[in-house]
Design a protein around this motif. Sequence first.
Motif, short mmCIF file in Angstrom:
data_model
loop_
_atom_site.label_atom_id
_atom_site.label_comp_id
_atom_site.label_asym_id
_atom_site.label_seq_id
_atom_site.Cartn_x
_atom_site.Cartn_y
_atom_site.Cartn_z
N VAL A 128 4.89 13.83 14.49
CA VAL A 128 3.95 13.13 15.37
C VAL A 128 2.58 13.79 15.31
CG1 VAL A 128 3.41 12.69 17.80
CG2 VAL A 128 5.66 12.10 16.91
N LEU A 129 2.56 15.13 15.29
CA LEU A 129 1.28 15.84 15.17
C LEU A 129 0.64 15.56 13.81
CD1 LEU A 129 2.18 19.28 16.79
CD2 LEU A 129 0.93 17.36 17.81
N PHE A 130 1.46 15.50 12.77
CA PHE A 130 0.96 15.13 11.45
C PHE A 130 0.32 13.74 11.49
CE2 PHE A 130 2.26 12.08 8.21
CZ PHE A 130 1.53 12.50 7.11
N GLY A 131 1.01 12.78 12.12
CA GLY A 131 0.47 11.42 12.20
C GLY A 131 -0.87 11.38 12.90
N THR A 156 0.87 -1.18 0.00
CA THR A 156 0.00 0.00 0.00
C THR A 156 0.91 1.23 0.00
OG1 THR A 156 -0.12 -0.07 2.42
CG2 THR A 156 -1.88 -1.19 1.20
N TRP A 157 0.34 2.42 -0.16
CA TRP A 157 1.16 3.56 -0.53
C TRP A 157 1.25 4.68 0.50
CZ3 TRP A 157 3.89 1.77 -4.25
CH2 TRP A 157 3.34 0.83 -5.13
N GLY A 158 0.50 4.62 1.57
CA GLY A 158 0.49 5.71 2.54
C GLY A 158 1.84 5.97 3.19
N PHE A 159 2.67 4.92 3.31
CA PHE A 159 3.97 5.09 3.95
C PHE A 159 4.86 6.07 3.20
CE2 PHE A 159 5.11 1.92 0.83
CZ PHE A 159 6.47 2.10 0.59
N LEU A 160 4.61 6.28 1.92
CA LEU A 160 5.44 7.20 1.14
C LEU A 160 5.26 8.64 1.61
CD1 LEU A 160 4.85 5.71 -2.43
CD2 LEU A 160 6.80 5.36 -0.92
N ALA A 161 4.01 9.08 1.75
CA ALA A 161 3.76 10.45 2.21
C ALA A 161 4.19 10.62 3.66
CB ALA A 161 2.28 10.81 2.05
N ARG A 162 3.99 9.61 4.48
CA ARG A 162 4.39 9.70 5.89
C ARG A 162 5.91 9.83 6.02
NH1 ARG A 162 0.51 5.11 6.40
NH2 ARG A 162 -1.50 6.12 6.76
N SER A 163 6.65 9.07 5.22
CA SER A 163 8.10 9.12 5.32
C SER A 163 8.65 10.45 4.78
CB SER A 163 8.73 7.94 4.58
OG SER A 163 8.38 7.96 3.21
N VAL A 164 8.05 10.98 3.73
CA VAL A 164 8.49 12.28 3.20
C VAL A 164 8.18 13.39 4.20
CG1 VAL A 164 8.12 14.00 1.37
CG2 VAL A 164 8.35 11.58 0.78
N CYS A 165 7.02 13.32 4.83
CA CYS A 165 6.70 14.31 5.86
C CYS A 165 7.69 14.22 7.01
CB CYS A 165 5.27 14.10 6.37
SG CYS A 165 4.74 15.37 7.54
N LEU A 203 7.12 8.94 13.79
CA LEU A 203 8.23 9.25 14.69
C LEU A 203 9.47 8.44 14.34
CD1 LEU A 203 9.43 10.60 17.21
CD2 LEU A 203 8.41 8.75 18.57
N ILE A 204 9.30 7.15 14.08
CA ILE A 204 10.44 6.31 13.71
C ILE A 204 11.07 6.81 12.41
CG2 ILE A 204 11.13 4.00 12.94
CD1 ILE A 204 8.96 2.90 14.88
N TYR A 205 10.25 7.08 11.40
CA TYR A 205 10.78 7.61 10.14
C TYR A 205 11.57 8.89 10.40
CZ TYR A 205 7.76 4.55 7.28
OH TYR A 205 7.16 3.49 6.68
N ALA A 206 11.01 9.79 11.21
CA ALA A 206 11.65 11.08 11.45
C ALA A 206 12.99 10.91 12.16
CB ALA A 206 10.73 11.99 12.26
N LEU A 207 13.06 10.02 13.13
CA LEU A 207 14.31 9.82 13.87
C LEU A 207 15.43 9.31 12.96
CD1 LEU A 207 12.97 8.31 17.21
CD2 LEU A 207 13.81 10.64 16.82
#
Length: 199
Positions: A73-76, A54-63, A107-111
């Motif tokens: 985290v607020l975005f999530g 699925t594709w949602g992880f792409l936008a979350r990781s770019v954010c 949070l994990i992506y951001a770290l």
Amino acid sequence: MSLYPHPFSAAYWRDALAELKDLRKLTFAALMIAMCMALSSIPSVPLFGGAKITWGFLARSVCALVCGPVLGVLFGFAEDILSFFLTGGGGYPFFPGYTLTTMLGVLIYALFFYRARLTVRRVLLAKLLTNVENVVLGALWMAILSGKTWYVTASASALKNLICLPFQTLILLALFEALIPALRQLRLVPGELETGICW
């Protein structure tokens, strides 16, 4: 904007906190919420063993890459809540555990991605940890909501996530490689952030 070798410094967290006051980053986070919703309408790609991309992880990781762990985290939180209420939750009742899963994933992506030199190893490890989090918490929420045995649900989910891992990692690497030059031009990421991701 500076790069940091790790997130364990006061300066890193000062920069991350400052993103909450940056109108451009707030606007970018809002665009990524819209992108998550748009990506959710794209059909998933079946692999094997019941796994699918699925594709949602792409936008979350770019954010996470652009906005960092605090705004991320607020975005999530906002992304999960808005997605549920705007799409009706796919017929499922609202459950805050899934919101927590989304927040922890960003949070994990951001770290791993925010103000960091991106490497294959870093991207792979970030994706591995988010997949593990999805397996552990997803099975827990399923056990709470449906009474299914945690171990059975987690085992099936772990296999699917393991199958998806190399494909998701390659997709993320390609996405970052394509986007970083534009993000640098827009001054949304540090100028030192290089393309040509190495091991």
